[in-house]
Design an enzyme around this catalytic site. Structure first.
Site, PDB file in Angstrom:
ATOM      1  N   ALA A   1       0.820  -1.347  -0.034  1.00  0.00           N
ATOM      2  CA  ALA A   1      -0.125  -0.009   0.021  1.00  0.00           C
ATOM      3  C   ALA A   1       0.969   1.117   0.079  1.00  0.00           C
ATOM      4  O   ALA A   1       2.051   1.343   0.627  1.00  0.00           O
ATOM      5  CB  ALA A   1      -1.137  -0.013   1.174  1.00  0.00           C
TER       6      ALA A   1
ATOM      7  N   ASP B   1       0.325 -10.196   6.651  1.00  0.00           N
ATOM      8  CA  ASP B   1       1.642  -9.797   6.880  1.00  0.00           C
ATOM      9  C   ASP B   1       2.625 -10.562   6.129  1.00  0.00           C
ATOM     10  O   ASP B   1       2.806 -12.233   6.253  1.00  0.00           O
ATOM     11  CB  ASP B   1       1.826 -10.016   8.637  1.00  0.00           C
ATOM     12  CG  ASP B   1       3.446  -9.631   8.870  1.00  0.00           C
ATOM     13  OD1 ASP B   1       4.280  -9.155   8.030  1.00  0.00           O
ATOM     14  OD2 ASP B   1       3.606  -9.217  10.325  1.00  0.00           O
TER      15      ASP B   1
ATOM     16  N   CYS C   1      12.453   5.687   1.842  1.00  0.00           N
ATOM     17  CA  CYS C   1      12.448   6.960   1.553  1.00  0.00           C
ATOM     18  C   CYS C   1      13.335   8.053   2.494  1.00  0.00           C
ATOM     19  O   CYS C   1      12.993   8.790   2.692  1.00  0.00           O
ATOM     20  CB  CYS C   1      11.210   7.633   1.554  1.00  0.00           C
ATOM     21  SG  CYS C   1      10.209   7.315   3.295  1.00  0.00           S
TER      22      CYS C   1
END
Length: 478
Positions: A247, A296, A350
């Protein structure tokens, strides 16, 4: 004889009654606190790279009573947030006590300097009223230093700077080709093609959120660095791929486009709310070869035959800066005997921090090598590489916050040979024999150990895993 006046017992001094706030003041008081909650959700979501919803969707939830005032406060505070932070820093008003309520302080400071005039009720409001002169002085200094006359000019200057940043959109080739997208967009905007990432377009200053091509999933608003991860993985049409932390799905549907809608992508996502957004993006993109799994990835059984043909894995965990990087590579890659076809893996973040990037990769190099994996150089023409903290770091890729306008990190592992560790069960009869033999093989070191330290496995989870292994019957062996 004059009568003595009776001596009155000293009475407690009555405090002057505080003026009760008007309905308008009460309404403003609650609107500021509701706006602070919304602002906190948005800023925390941005910091964790997790989409929490639009301002409108958060404001129009049932828990927000004064929706109109709250919406206006959040929008205006966000618009002025950079200036508000500078003013508060200049005035030095965020003490340790009020730092815990910094979003509320941002809201009140906006209201105080640029918004509502009049009296303010509430402890936080009264505190900032006492700092009125310091706030006003800090604002005046900033305006003077920037060479502007008023706040409106300063905001316009910031917006102009923001518009000059490059805007990237990725063409969803599952729906349209790049040439068609360029023709459509050039009717309104200046369009350039990126020279490194295929199907990525640059539109300086364009706001495309409501553009028809965005709304129908023909193009996706996606940064350049983020778009590089799927290209670095390089899946071919017909492959089977796992996206371990999927996601909101931009990279997932990018993988689907690179695979021309052929093959299969197993998109894992643990968070239920994020699964919904992932499903919506997959549907919007027309990525019919994606199977969304509310699961998961660490819980997948690596010996399940369903994963025996997986050839590539994308691991893009949320960045935390929490310092847990060395605990991330423990359980991700399926075990070698169950998934013999895995040959490429990308770890991307990131984050700009060494501890979440180079240190993570360095911590698993020896283990990766034992399974036949080596670092490969993604985008060899890219000039900014990994920090020189170990031999081979030049294979890693970094983007720079200043130069590239976003910080990103990519490590590409490629399997050069099919090498099994010593404890690998090479005898096929062991895998089809007795239960005890299968259990023994299953409890031996799986290739999962190679990658799961990249995930944020908490000490509690590690304790559960360790305890579960410790409770394995001795007959199962190691």
């Amino acid at each position: 004889m004059a009568r003595r006046k009776p001596i009155k017992s000293p009475a407690k001094e009555r405090k002057p009654e505080e003026k009760r706030p008007s309905n308008a003041e009460r309404s403003a008081y609650f609107a500021r606190r509701e706006a602070a909650k919304v602002l906190r959700s948005m800023l925390q979501g941005d910091a964790r790279r997790r989409a929490v919803g639009s301002i409108k969707s958060l404001v129009y939830s049932p828990s927000i009573r004064n929706k109109k005032a709250t919406f206006a406060l959040v929008c205006q505070t966000l618009k002025h947030l950079s200036l508000i932070k500078d003013v508060m820093d200049g005035a030095n008003v965020l003490t340790a006590k009020w730092k815990k309520q910094e979003e509320l302080m941002y809201i009140i400071t906006y209201d105080f300097l640029f918004g509502q005039k009049g009296s303010f009720t509430g402890d936080a409001e009264k505190y900032l009223m006492l700092k009125k002169d310091a706030l006003q002085s800090a604002l005046s200094r900033i305006l003077r230093d920037k060479g502007v006359k008023d706040v409106e000019d300063l905001v316009a200057l910031d917006e102009l700077s923001e518009l000059q940043k490059p805007r990237y959109v990725r063409v969803n080739t599952l729906k349209i080709d790049t040439e068609f997208a360029i023709r459509e967009l050039r009717q309104q905007y200046a369009v350039q093609e990126d020279d490194i990432v295929p199907d990525l377009l640059i539109l300086p200053g364009a706001d495309l959120h409501n553009h028809p091509l965005v709304m129908n999933g023909s193009i996706f608003l996606q940064g350049k660095a983020s778009s590089m991860a799927a290209v670095a993985l390089g899946p071919k049409p017909g492959w089977e791929v796992i996206d371990a932390c999927s996601a909101p799905g931009n990279k997932t549907v990018h993988l689907a486009a690179l695979m021309k809608g052929e093959g299969k992508i197993l998109a894992c996502e643990l968070n239920k709310e994020r699964v919904k957004r992932l499903e919506n993006n997959v549907k919007l993109a027309g990525a019919t070869n994606v199977k969304v799994m509310h699961e998961d990835f660490l819980n997948l059984d690596p010996r399940d035959p369903s994963y025996s043909k997986v050839r590539a894995i994308l691991l893009d965990p949320s960045c935390s800066g929490s310092g847990t990087a060395f605990e991330r590579l423990d359980h991700l890659l399926p075990s070698h005997n169950a998934v013999p076809a895995v040959e490429r893996l990308v770890y991307s973040t990131c984050s700009i921090h060494q501890i979440e990037n180079e240190d993570v990769v360095n911590s698993v190099l020896h283990m990766a090598s034992s399974y036949g994996f080596q670092l490969a150089k993604a985008f060899p023409q890219w000039p900014r590489r990994g920090l020189p903290t170990f031999g081979g770091s030049e294979h890693l890729l970094r983007t720079d916050l200043t130069v590239d306008k976003e910080g990103f990190f990519i490590a590409l592992f490629v399997r050069k040979s099919i090498h099994q560790p010593e404890d690998y069960c090479t005898n096929a009869e062991n895998r089809t024999g007795s239960i005890s033999r299968k259990s023994a093989c299953r409890t031996r070191k799986p290739l999962n150990i190679f990658v799961a330290r990249m995930l944020k496995v908490s000490p509690g989870q590690q304790f559960k895993l360790s305890r579960k292994r410790a409770q394995t019957p001795a007959s199962n062996g190691v």
